[in-house]
Structure formats: C-alpha cells, structure tokens
Design a protein around this motif. Sequence first.
Motif, PDB file in Angstrom:
ATOM      1  N   GLY A  17       0.825  -1.208   0.000  1.00 30.42           N
ATOM      2  CA  GLY A  17       0.000   0.000   0.000  1.00 30.42           C
ATOM      3  C   GLY A  17       0.855   1.251   0.000  1.00 30.42           C
ATOM      4  N   ILE A  18       1.879   1.265   0.850  1.00 28.08           N
ATOM      5  CA  ILE A  18       2.736   2.448   0.950  1.00 28.08           C
ATOM      6  C   ILE A  18       3.518   2.656  -0.350  1.00 28.08           C
ATOM      7  CG2 ILE A  18       4.739   3.403   2.161  1.00 28.08           C
ATOM      8  CD1 ILE A  18       3.558   2.002   4.715  1.00 28.08           C
ATOM      9  N   LEU A  19       4.017   1.544  -0.904  1.00 24.35           N
ATOM     10  CA  LEU A  19       4.752   1.642  -2.170  1.00 24.35           C
ATOM     11  C   LEU A  19       3.843   2.156  -3.281  1.00 24.35           C
ATOM     12  CD1 LEU A  19       7.008  -1.550  -2.392  1.00 24.35           C
ATOM     13  CD2 LEU A  19       7.718   0.846  -2.316  1.00 24.35           C
ATOM     14  N   PHE A  20       2.643   1.568  -3.350  1.00 22.17           N
ATOM     15  CA  PHE A  20       1.697   1.981  -4.391  1.00 22.17           C
ATOM     16  C   PHE A  20       1.387   3.465  -4.267  1.00 22.17           C
ATOM     17  CE2 PHE A  20      -2.649   2.905  -5.713  1.00 22.17           C
ATOM     18  CZ  PHE A  20      -2.642   2.450  -7.013  1.00 22.17           C
ATOM     19  N   ASN A  21       1.133   3.884  -3.022  1.00 22.32           N
ATOM     20  CA  ASN A  21       0.776   5.272  -2.767  1.00 22.32           C
ATOM     21  C   ASN A  21       1.903   6.210  -3.191  1.00 22.32           C
ATOM     22  OD1 ASN A  21      -1.012   7.302  -1.361  1.00 22.32           O
ATOM     23  ND2 ASN A  21       0.883   7.581  -0.234  1.00 22.32           N
ATOM     24  N   PHE A  22       3.128   5.737  -3.007  1.00 20.96           N
ATOM     25  CA  PHE A  22       4.296   6.551  -3.343  1.00 20.96           C
ATOM     26  C   PHE A  22       4.343   6.835  -4.843  1.00 20.96           C
ATOM     27  CE2 PHE A  22       8.841   7.025  -4.352  1.00 20.96           C
ATOM     28  CZ  PHE A  22       9.135   8.089  -3.528  1.00 20.96           C
ATOM     29  N   PHE A  23       4.011   5.819  -5.643  1.00 23.19           N
ATOM     30  CA  PHE A  23       4.115   5.982  -7.096  1.00 23.19           C
ATOM     31  C   PHE A  23       2.798   6.426  -7.743  1.00 23.19           C
ATOM     32  CE2 PHE A  23       7.600   2.986  -6.186  1.00 23.19           C
ATOM     33  CZ  PHE A  23       8.639   3.722  -6.750  1.00 23.19           C
ATOM     34  N   TYR A  24       1.706   6.363  -6.986  1.00 21.46           N
ATOM     35  CA  TYR A  24       0.396   6.673  -7.549  1.00 21.46           C
ATOM     36  C   TYR A  24       0.243   8.181  -7.703  1.00 21.46           C
ATOM     37  CZ  TYR A  24      -4.732   6.350  -7.987  1.00 21.46           C
ATOM     38  OH  TYR A  24      -6.028   6.417  -8.422  1.00 21.46           O
ATOM     39  N   SER A  25      -0.317   8.578  -8.863  1.00 20.45           N
ATOM     40  CA  SER A  25      -0.438  10.014  -9.124  1.00 20.45           C
ATOM     41  C   SER A  25      -1.363  10.696  -8.112  1.00 20.45           C
ATOM     42  CB  SER A  25      -0.945  10.247 -10.543  1.00 20.45           C
ATOM     43  OG  SER A  25      -2.201   9.622 -10.703  1.00 20.45           O
ATOM     44  N   LYS A  26      -2.354   9.957  -7.616  1.00 21.36           N
ATOM     45  CA  LYS A  26      -3.272  10.569  -6.643  1.00 21.36           C
ATOM     46  C   LYS A  26      -2.878  10.231  -5.207  1.00 21.36           C
ATOM     47  CE  LYS A  26      -7.487  10.388  -9.459  1.00 21.36           C
ATOM     48  NZ  LYS A  26      -8.775   9.661  -9.481  1.00 21.36           N
ATOM     49  N   GLY A  27      -1.643   9.802  -5.024  1.00 22.85           N
ATOM     50  CA  GLY A  27      -1.182   9.405  -3.692  1.00 22.85           C
ATOM     51  C   GLY A  27      -1.274  10.550  -2.687  1.00 22.85           C
ATOM     52  N   ILE A  28      -1.383  10.194  -1.409  1.00 24.39           N
ATOM     53  CA  ILE A  28      -1.495  11.214  -0.374  1.00 24.39           C
ATOM     54  C   ILE A  28      -0.293  11.119   0.561  1.00 24.39           C
ATOM     55  CG2 ILE A  28      -4.000  11.452  -0.399  1.00 24.39           C
ATOM     56  CD1 ILE A  28      -4.204   9.379   1.775  1.00 24.39           C
ATOM     57  N   SER A  29      -0.035  12.186   1.319  1.00 23.96           N
ATOM     58  CA  SER A  29       1.090  12.139   2.256  1.00 23.96           C
ATOM     59  C   SER A  29       0.761  11.198   3.410  1.00 23.96           C
ATOM     60  CB  SER A  29       1.390  13.540   2.775  1.00 23.96           C
ATOM     61  OG  SER A  29       0.277  14.008   3.488  1.00 23.96           O
ATOM     62  N   LEU A  30       1.795  10.596   3.986  1.00 25.62           N
ATOM     63  CA  LEU A  30       1.573   9.596   5.036  1.00 25.62           C
ATOM     64  C   LEU A  30       0.944  10.212   6.282  1.00 25.62           C
ATOM     65  CD1 LEU A  30       4.746   7.335   4.821  1.00 25.62           C
ATOM     66  CD2 LEU A  30       2.517   7.016   3.771  1.00 25.62           C
ATOM     67  N   ILE A  31       1.313  11.436   6.568  1.00 30.59           N
ATOM     68  CA  ILE A  31       0.730  12.133   7.716  1.00 30.59           C
ATOM     69  C   ILE A  31      -0.269  13.161   7.185  1.00 30.59           C
ATOM     70  CG2 ILE A  31       1.214  13.553   9.746  1.00 30.59           C
ATOM     71  CD1 ILE A  31       2.576  10.871   9.969  1.00 30.59           C
ATOM     72  N   ARG A  32      -1.452  13.135   7.738  1.00 26.26           N
ATOM     73  CA  ARG A  32      -2.492  14.048   7.246  1.00 26.26           C
ATOM     74  C   ARG A  32      -2.169  15.496   7.593  1.00 26.26           C
ATOM     75  NH1 ARG A  32      -7.676  13.358   5.506  1.00 26.26           N
ATOM     76  NH2 ARG A  32      -9.154  15.023   5.935  1.00 26.26           N
TER      77      ARG A  32
END
Lengths: 197, 155
Positions: free
Chosen positions: A21-36
Amino acid sequence: MKQKVDFKVIIVILFASSILGILFNFFYSKGISLIRKEKVIAWAKDSIVNGNVESEIKDKIISGVKKKENIQSKQLSDGKNKDNQILLKPAFIYLKQASTLFKSKKAIFIDARDKWDFADGHIPNALNIPEYSFDNSNPILQTIPLDKTIVTYCGGDDCDISSKLAENLFGLGYKKVFIFFGGWNEWIKAGYPSEVK
Amino acid sequence: MKEIISNKYLLLVSRLVLGFIFIYAAVEKIADPSGFADSIYNYKILPPYFINIIAIVIPWIEFIAGLFLIFGVAIKENAFIINTFLVLFLFLITISLFRGLNIDCGCFGTVGGESVGIKKIIEDVLLLLLGIQIYYFDSKSFSINSIKTNGIKNQ
C-alpha cells in the motif's frame, strides 16, 4: 480437521499488504502524504457574502485545524465594481451570514442531504440536490443561472457533503458558492423558519 | 444443518462472494485515497495524524485478503482478518449512528457512496455471517493448497 489460526501468517499478510500500500501510494499520481495535513477552512467575510468590494477571506481552526489567513478571492482590473470579485473556491459562512442571505432572498439554498432528510424538514424554498447522486445533468441545475449566489448545507457541522456539493457546483461554473457550515442543525436550533415537504 | 453450512460448494460460494466484495471495496478506495481519508476523518474517531496511513494501508489489506480468500490461500487466516474488519466496521457504523453523524459510509470508497445507516449494518452482519462460516468450516477444497497437494482431480 480443525486447524488453529496461524497468527504468524496473519502478521505476514498485514505487513506485506501495508508495504504494498505504501509503495503503491508513493508511485500513484493521486497518492497522499503519510501524515495528514491540517485542513484549512476558508471562511467568507461578511463583505464578500454581501457583495462588497473587499475580498479577503479568513481561515479559522476547526477541530485541530490550523489558523491561517488566505486571500481567497481576487479583484479584477479596476476593483470598483462589486460584480468583479470572484471566489477562488467555495467559502464557508456562519449562521448569521446564511440568515442574511436567506432574508435578502439573494441566494438559492441547496440541501445536499438525501431526499428523506430533506422531506423531514429543510430551509424554506431550498432545493434538494443529494450529493450522493450528484449528476452534472441534474434538471434542477438547468434552472439556476451561473451567476446566482448559492448556499449549500447538510445536516450539521460534522457532515462534508455540503462542501463536496459546493465544489461540484463550483466546478460546473457557479462562481458564488458558499457553504453554510452549521447546516440544518444550527439553523433549526436558532429557531429559524423551516419547511416540510 | 451443520452439513449444509460446511458443504464445500457452499463454502466456495461464500469465499467467492466475500472475496469479490472485499476486492471491489478495496479497489474503489485504492483509486481514491484522499476521498477515503476524508471518509475516515468524518467518523471523528481517529487522531488526524493516523488517518492517512490507515487510508493507504487498509484497502490493500482488504484487497490481498479478498484475493487470497478467492484463491484459497491461507483461508482461515484471511477469514480472520476479514472478520476483524467487519466487526470493526460494524462497531464504527453503529456508534456513528448513535452519535447522529450524517456522513458518507466510505465502505465502498466515496464513489456513489451511501450514508451510514441501518442498511449498512445489515449488509455488514450478512457479510460477517459468511466470514464466520468460512472461518469455522474452512475447507481446503478448491484452494491453491489443495491443488498443490492433491492435484485437481482428487478434489
């Protein structure tokens, strides 16, 4: 044959999925920062609600939200004509401002809740466009001119469908869209008129 | 009764249904992490700092658990994970109802979302029943493990 749950396997699955999940989020164009990040709520100043020249909008803390001042609107060339000011995004308004707009009959109120909540009671003359089933081709929208002042609201201050609806409307080209933060609960608590249909 | 519930074909159907629902729910959330994070935020139960990491990780756990359930990999363990989620969701939806929150459930992402309500609780309980059935009568039939050990013919 009964088997016991192997908690090691569960931990491996949870761990592997998390990494994925974290890896995907890192490369995903709509990814979000880990801390809100803290959400800034943009409040409209009275002047902009009433259509005066002043164009500043204040931001305020709501449940852990940081205080920040933002210029939310800009004035076109001369800055003299009140029609020249535009919002850069929908802004929140307080009960008092909502009530002023209601009394002046300048604004159209749109209820973002579902039709059942709407039927139980709503702000008089409000239209109902449930956010859940928002559609650009909604026939109600055809009847509202783009330059009309719109106020969206939902149940109270803990629902976000009014702001989502406001963003949708803003995206469609409505340029004066306000979100009544306190919503239906605050309206009825204040003893303002309601309508049941 | 027990024989019916533990019937291997019925168990397979339950696994497929639960697995696909979890994958579907997960894909919607994976596609729109910020929407899902907002949904979690609206429940007003978690400190804001944890919300994003949870919004990033949870859908992937749902996805993998659903996928494994369909293919029959570590069925009992994945049923355990899924049941834990379902109990957690049930708890969250119920307390949100009692708190009078009129919010988007976020159950299947925010696309065409539905607000929290009794309907969601019933859906959740039905899924939980499937999950419990799979957990208790975990059959190795039609699973990757059984193909590996017995070959497809012996199933």
